[in-house]
Enzyme design. Structure first.
Site, short mmCIF file in Angstrom:
data_model
loop_
_atom_site.label_atom_id
_atom_site.label_comp_id
_atom_site.label_asym_id
_atom_site.label_seq_id
_atom_site.Cartn_x
_atom_site.Cartn_y
_atom_site.Cartn_z
N TYR A 294 -11.20 19.79 -15.41
CA TYR A 294 -11.98 18.56 -15.50
C TYR A 294 -13.07 18.57 -14.40
O TYR A 294 -12.80 19.00 -13.27
CB TYR A 294 -11.04 17.36 -15.32
CG TYR A 294 -11.71 16.05 -15.03
CD1 TYR A 294 -12.68 15.54 -15.89
CD2 TYR A 294 -11.38 15.32 -13.89
CE1 TYR A 294 -13.29 14.33 -15.60
CE2 TYR A 294 -11.99 14.11 -13.62
CZ TYR A 294 -12.96 13.63 -14.48
OH TYR A 294 -13.57 12.45 -14.20
N ARG B 13 0.84 -1.20 0.00
CA ARG B 13 0.00 0.00 0.00
C ARG B 13 0.87 1.26 0.00
O ARG B 13 0.84 2.05 0.91
CB ARG B 13 -0.95 -0.01 1.20
CG ARG B 13 -2.17 0.90 1.01
CD ARG B 13 -2.90 1.17 2.31
NE ARG B 13 -2.07 1.88 3.24
CZ ARG B 13 -1.80 1.48 4.48
NH1 ARG B 13 -2.30 0.38 4.95
NH2 ARG B 13 -1.01 2.20 5.26
N LYS C 49 -5.19 7.62 -19.18
CA LYS C 49 -5.41 8.20 -20.50
C LYS C 49 -4.21 7.91 -21.44
O LYS C 49 -3.92 6.77 -21.71
CB LYS C 49 -5.71 9.69 -20.36
CG LYS C 49 -6.74 10.00 -19.26
CD LYS C 49 -8.10 9.47 -19.61
CE LYS C 49 -9.18 9.57 -18.55
NZ LYS C 49 -9.01 10.24 -17.31
N ASP D 246 -2.04 19.68 -14.11
CA ASP D 246 -2.57 18.41 -14.62
C ASP D 246 -2.28 18.40 -16.12
O ASP D 246 -2.86 19.17 -16.88
CB ASP D 246 -4.08 18.34 -14.33
CG ASP D 246 -4.71 17.05 -14.85
OD1 ASP D 246 -4.12 16.40 -15.74
OD2 ASP D 246 -5.82 16.71 -14.39
C1 LIG Z 1 -7.80 16.11 -17.16
C2 LIG Z 1 -8.16 14.98 -16.25
N1 LIG Z 1 -7.55 14.90 -15.06
C3 LIG Z 1 -7.84 13.90 -14.19
C4 LIG Z 1 -8.79 12.95 -14.49
C5 LIG Z 1 -9.09 11.86 -13.49
O1 LIG Z 1 -8.44 10.69 -13.84
P1 LIG Z 1 -8.91 9.22 -13.35
O2 LIG Z 1 -10.19 8.93 -14.05
O3 LIG Z 1 -7.76 8.35 -13.74
O4 LIG Z 1 -9.08 9.30 -11.87
C6 LIG Z 1 -9.43 13.00 -15.72
C7 LIG Z 1 -10.44 11.97 -16.06
O5 LIG Z 1 -11.12 12.04 -17.05
C8 LIG Z 1 -9.12 14.04 -16.62
O6 LIG Z 1 -9.73 14.15 -17.81
#
Ligand SMILES: Cc1ncc(COP(=O)(O)O)c(C=O)c1O
Length: 399
Positions: A115, A61, A211, A186
């Site tokens: 997001y 973990r 992604k 991000d």
């Molecule tokens: C720009 C962005 N950041 C973070 C996330 C979250 O990622 P996860 O679904 O792997 O938790 C997403 C999910 O679509 C995203 O598009």
């Protein structure tokens, strides 16, 4: 390894007789260490490894796993940071970086173009723990600078979800440095192939590994690329809260990221071709793709990104609102309607009812998220087939 005598019972032999052979040659595929725990011969060594006073592996973990560490090292190399730390999802990475940098009574300054899941974390979850989040327009550098006074961190996306806006992240990183505020970005939509924000001065680069990084829609994972010292801080948060990356996800991600460049080359080229096609369609009222000269941040993106590449994500608006967007998506045969992005399949989604459902309707309208907006993640299919599919959807729906 512990020995097991020939006289031991059946189950004892079944549990203990397997041996990991000593391997001298380096395998082309990183081995998967699919284990939750490890054996120690000395209680002292066990305690020291658990306390990170000695290198080793103790518990799955977040204390460290060789497959996860292999993934972290490739991410640090690609994002050009000293270190990286893997998480069980993009959201757990974002949550960990925010709660490592901010606590009760602190304030995060965040771009208002984010997001929907991150918006949900910032608007619904963090305030319950006494962490305030102030939204700013990332394109208004003076507003950002003013708001940073006393802030615990600044948070932005390289290419914002879903409108593919691009802020001057180089200037934003510099402002954060000048104001002494740690900066988090991000970079999921961009991937390190398009842009390396740490080179521009960002302290923490976050990815939803789900992604482009893993790239095949078979992993849910996240990562934060940062300094070695910050990695230790993130690791402490992950150990105490859970949410660390698991070996099989790391193994798939190490495998997936090896083809990031060739996938991104194809996805960027296809996105450009689809954006140009969509711009020529009479019922498309607007196309949001930084590669188009009509995009307000085109020259900024050209300066910040890899020459000639603008990403595999785009969005476009249909005049007929939610109903038209839904009908058009349903008319597609090749591209799929579904969640996520950055994989091999071309995916479309309707942000108002899916990725940005957490954003209240009035706020969505204020942020330019039109009801007829469709977000598109280009996959690896041949462009001729995608163009045919899109053309057919326009003909069928006559939108
Ligand atoms: C720009 C962005 N950041 C973070 C996330 C979250 O990622 P996860 O679904 O792997 O938790 C997403 C999910 O679509 C995203 O598009």
């Amino acid at each position: 390894m512990s020995g097991v005598s020939e006289e031991a019972g059946f189950s004892t032999r079944a549990v203990h007789a397997a041996r990991v052979p000593a391997v001298t040659e380096e395998p082309a595929s990183v081995p998967i260490y699919q284990t939750a725990t490890w054996r120690f011969d000395s209680s002292e060594a066990y305690a020291e490894v658990l306390a990170f006073e000695r290198h080793g592996h103790s518990y799955g973990r977040g204390y460290g796993n060789p497959t996860v560490e292999a993934f972290e090292s490739v991410m640090a190399a690609l994002e050009r940071t000293e270190a990286a730390y893997g998480f069980s999802s993009g959201m757990s990475a974002i949550h960990a970086v925010c709660t490592t940098l901010a606590g009760a009574g602190d304030r995060i300054v965040a771009s208002r173009e984010l997001y929907g899941g991150t918006y949900g974390l910032f608007s619904q979850v963090l305030p319950r723990y006494g962490i305030g989040v102030d939204e700013v327009d990332p394109h208004d550098l003076e507003e950002v600078r003013r708001s940073l006074e006393g802030a615990a961190t600044f948070y932005v996306e390289t290419i914002a979800n879903p409108l593919c806006t691009v802020a001057d992240i180089e200037a934003l990183a510099l402002i954060c440095r000048e104001e002494g505020v740690p900066s988090v970005i991000d970079s999921t939509f961009a991937s390190p192939w398009l842009c390396t924000p740490a080179d521009l001065g960002f302290d923490f680069v976050v990815h939803s590994v789900t992604k482009y990084i893993s790239g095949h829609s078979d992993v849910i994972a996240g990562v934060v690329c940062c300094t070695g010292a910050d990695r230790h801080r993130l690791r402490s948060t992950a150990i105490e809260t859970g949410g660390a990356m698991q070996p099989f996800d790391a193994w798939l991600s190490v495998r997936g990221v090896q083809t990031l460049e060739v996938r991104m080359e194809r996805q960027c080229a296809s996105a450009m071709a689809l954006a140009a096609f969509l711009e020529s369609q009479p019922h498309v009222t607007r196309v949001h793709y930084p590669g188009l000269t009509s995009h307000p941040h085109h020259s900024l993106a050209a300066r910040l990104f890899r020459p000639g590449a603008f990403g595999g994500m785009l969005a476009f608006e249909l005049g007929g609102g939610t109903e038209a967007a839904g009908r058009w998506c349903e008319a597609l045969e090749l591209a799929w309607m579904g969640a996520s992005l950055g994989g091999t399949h071309t995916l479309v989604t309707h942000p108002a009812s899916t990725t940005h459902r957490q954003v209240e309707p009035a706020l969505r309208a204020d942020r330019g998220l039109a009801d007829g907006l469709i977000r598109l993640s280009t996959g690896l299919e041949n462009i001729e087939d995608l163009l045919e599919d899109f053309g057919r959807a326009f003909k069928l729906t006559a939108v």
